[in-house]
Each structure stands twice: as C-alpha cells, then as structure tokens.
Design an enzyme around this catalytic site. Sequence first.
Site, mmCIF file in Angstrom:
data_model
loop_
_atom_site.group_PDB
_atom_site.id
_atom_site.type_symbol
_atom_site.label_atom_id
_atom_site.label_comp_id
_atom_site.label_asym_id
_atom_site.label_seq_id
_atom_site.Cartn_x
_atom_site.Cartn_y
_atom_site.Cartn_z
ATOM 1 N N LYS A 1 0.857 -1.188 0.000
ATOM 2 C CA LYS A 1 0.000 0.000 0.000
ATOM 3 C C LYS A 1 0.900 1.246 0.000
ATOM 4 O O LYS A 1 1.905 1.253 -0.663
ATOM 5 C CB LYS A 1 -0.995 -0.070 1.163
ATOM 6 C CG LYS A 1 -1.916 -1.285 1.012
ATOM 7 C CD LYS A 1 -2.782 -1.566 2.207
ATOM 8 C CE LYS A 1 -2.059 -2.391 3.243
ATOM 9 N NZ LYS A 1 -2.937 -2.944 4.269
ATOM 10 N N ASP B 1 -5.011 -7.918 9.446
ATOM 11 C CA ASP B 1 -6.403 -7.434 9.507
ATOM 12 C C ASP B 1 -7.415 -8.489 9.044
ATOM 13 O O ASP B 1 -8.548 -8.541 9.542
ATOM 14 C CB ASP B 1 -6.588 -6.113 8.726
ATOM 15 C CG ASP B 1 -6.056 -6.145 7.303
ATOM 16 O OD1 ASP B 1 -5.427 -7.149 6.930
ATOM 17 O OD2 ASP B 1 -6.251 -5.159 6.568
HETATM 18 C C1 BGC Z 1 -1.357 -6.523 2.809
HETATM 19 C C2 BGC Z 1 -2.144 -7.524 3.628
HETATM 20 C C3 BGC Z 1 -3.450 -6.875 4.125
HETATM 21 C C4 BGC Z 1 -4.204 -6.274 2.966
HETATM 22 C C5 BGC Z 1 -5.506 -5.615 3.390
HETATM 23 C C6 BGC Z 1 -2.228 -5.910 1.726
HETATM 24 O O1 BGC Z 1 -1.515 -4.909 1.057
HETATM 25 O O2 BGC Z 1 -0.238 -7.158 2.215
HETATM 26 O O3 BGC Z 1 -1.368 -7.983 4.728
HETATM 27 O O4 BGC Z 1 -4.210 -7.858 4.772
HETATM 28 O O5 BGC Z 1 -3.394 -5.330 2.297
HETATM 29 O O6 BGC Z 1 -5.283 -4.563 4.270
#
Ligand code: BGC
Length: 432
Positions: A136, A172
């Site tokens: 992200k 999460d």
């Molecule tokens: C992460 C995950 C997370 C998901 C939703 C992804 O970018 O790698 O660990 O569960 O985003 O937040």
Amino acid sequence: EVSARLKRDFSRGLGKHSHHKAPVKMLPTFVRATPDGTEKGDFLALDLGGTNFRVLHVRVVEEQQKVLKMDSQICAIPQDMMLGTGEQLFDHIAACLSDFLVSQDLKGQTLPLGFTFSFPCEQKEIDKSILIRWTKGFNCSGVEGKDVVKLLKEAIHRRGDYDIGSVAMVNDTVGTMMSCGYRDQSCEIGMIIGTGTNACYMEEMKNVKRVEGEDGRMCINTEWGGFGDDGSLKDIQTEFDRVVDKMSINTGVHTFEKMISGMYLGEIVRLVLVKLTEDKLLFKGQSSEALKTPGRFETKFISEIEEQDNGLENAQNILTKLGLKWELVDSRVVRLVCDTISSRSARLCAAALATIANRIRVNRGLDHLKTTVGVDGTVYRKHPNFSDELKATVRLLAPECDITFLVSEDGSGKGAAMVTAVAQRLALQGHL
Ligand code: BGC
C-alpha cells in the site's frame, strides 16, 4: 482459469520446499482456534495499515456474549512518515499509545496488546513477526526483515513512561475473521477489500508443512495480493495495469492487489479515460490538467458514479470538477468504464474466494460446505454493487459452497483483542 491458477499457488505457498519462491505466501499465523464465546478480559489494540492508524481499549465481556469496545482514538500518520524511517514511525506509534493511555487513565496498568499490522509478515510465534515487505502507501526504511514486536517494544522503552503486557500480532484479515467468529462460530474465512486486498482461512495443520504438528487447524494468511508476481496473470493484465504497477512505489509486487483494491481502482479508471480521450472517444478529444494528473480520479468517485439513482448526475458533477467539458453520452461512457473496472475487481476477488471455499470443502472431504466469511474494507462496504457482483460470481464458481457474508464490526480493533483473548484461553486450558 484464475481460480485454477490460484489453487496451484496455494499449494506452492504451503509447501515446505516451494514456499520460498511462492508468489502467494500462505503465512502461518499461529492462530489455532476461532472464538468459542467464553473469551473475556481487558485489552489494548493497535491498528496500522488501513485508512487510519488507531489505538483502542477493548473490554471483552463474557456474560453478555458480546464485545464492548470501550474507546478508541485515531492518530494521523503523515505521508512523509509513511516513507520515512522505521524508528520515526514506531516512536510516533508509541507516543500515540502514551497519549491514549493518559486519556483513558490506564498508564499504571500493563495490559495485553493485540497489534493489527496489515502487511505480509513471516510469523515465528504469535508475538514474533518479521515484516516481509511494505505494501500500500508505506515504505519506511529499516523495518523489512525485522521483528515488528521488537521495534514496538524498543520504541516504548525509549520513552520509558509506560509498559505493555504480552503482544499478539494480527493481520487485519485474521482480526476480521476473529471478530465475526465471536458472533458466528462457523466463520472460518476473513477477507479485506479496502486500500489493499487479502484473505485468511482455517487450514488443516497437516497441510501446514512449515509448522510442527499434524493435529487441528491453523489460520493461514494467504497474502493473495501477491498472486501474479511471478507473471502468472500476464495474459489478463491490461496496458493500464502495467502503468499502475510502473508508477507505484512497489513496482513488480502485489500484482493481483493492484487490479482489485481501493488504492488503485481510481487510477485505473483515470488511465482508461485518458486513453479514450486521446482516441477522441470522450470529451471531443479535449482533456484537462486534472484528468492528466495521477491520483486525481479518486476510488470513491467510482462508487458515487455507479450509484443507482444519482449516478449519472454525480458523474457529471465530478467531470465538471475535473475541468472537463462533457455531454450526456460522455457521462454515460464514464459510468460504463467505472462499472467495467469495479466489476472486474469484484469477479477477481470472487475467483479467489471461491478457491478458498473449495479448498476448505475438499480438505474436509465434504460434498457440500456451509461456511461464513467475515468481510471488511471500504471497497466492499461503500461500493453500491460490488458485494452483489462478488456474491453472484462466487455462487457460479463454487456451487457446492453455501457462503454467508458477515460484514465485520471493527475487526481490526476487536479482532486483535479477540486473538489475544483466544490465545489466553488456550494457554489457560493447556494448563488445566
Ligand atoms: C497486505 C495484507 C493486508 C491487505 C488488506 C495488503 O496490502 O499485504 O497484509 O491484509 O493489504 O489490508
């Protein structure tokens, strides 16, 4: 076809010798049970990795069969901190927690803490969690390859004004599954479709080759966002997906996530609109500065434009705000583009969810599986048709599975407390 490819990647991720190179990581979480409704206690929770960073105080009350969230506080994480040093980030987290403890009059206590950290982590134990990579918008230096619990504890010790009890690290998706699991004990899948996307589910221990033991189950964090990172989705990626990847801060990784989640959907739509304008199929070929600027077409616009009743009017207002001169047909085309991109996202998610449901069914040797999925995330919650499209596609791809969808009530906060509570219950039962 997508589901078949993911099925193969699930096996690669779980395998003892194949997991190192597997694009879908299938990470053991050390969560071995879902709630049985008897959990109780007082917990702190941290939630990092979604839209906001939050600190919570959660009280789990057994008698009323429900979780009471006592209080929570949002702390902003400025953009430059998301791209700064790990030490700055953890100092900031420790400072927010300190302020919160003061405001809650909890500073003298040493409460157990559930840390919802929504990034791929190689978990060694429930309280030892090595960050594999940022995803992200985050990219703090000096954290990848390190134990996040240790970094948090060091930051708290640097302050020296309070202490915390045992720590449980939670993705999460796991928090979402666990918080729904408290309400519905057949909830064995957690799914997020928000800023990022991912899912977890309860796998048979005998298939989790990387962890000792054959009995019972363990929750696996699939990290399905990484699906396609070995090129396996090349044939369905478009030129727009390739641009989104190239312009992102983590080029080449989280291919599947970049076709699905809220952080990227708006940008995909913008790129399609730019292309249609260049080809003189929109706005009489006249673009605007805003349309040419990355990030200016927000993902929330897609939801607004696809609204049943006011969608077209919303589209027109948004196009005006973006400095575009439109005619009725332009707003209709823009709506069609939004629908195409959000439908693709929902169907890809459905293919992935069907893979999990079918896997659980086969694992248990069942002809028919009845199960519940705990879901959270802004895209799933806010988009007008996303959840319907996803459900219809899952029915098509997993006809032998009867899936109930339960929207999680604050999974990241309560779920983290629940993981901590279940771990305590199991430890206690082990001692008895
Ligand atoms: C992460 C995950 C997370 C998901 C939703 C992804 O970018 O790698 O660990 O569960 O985003 O937040």
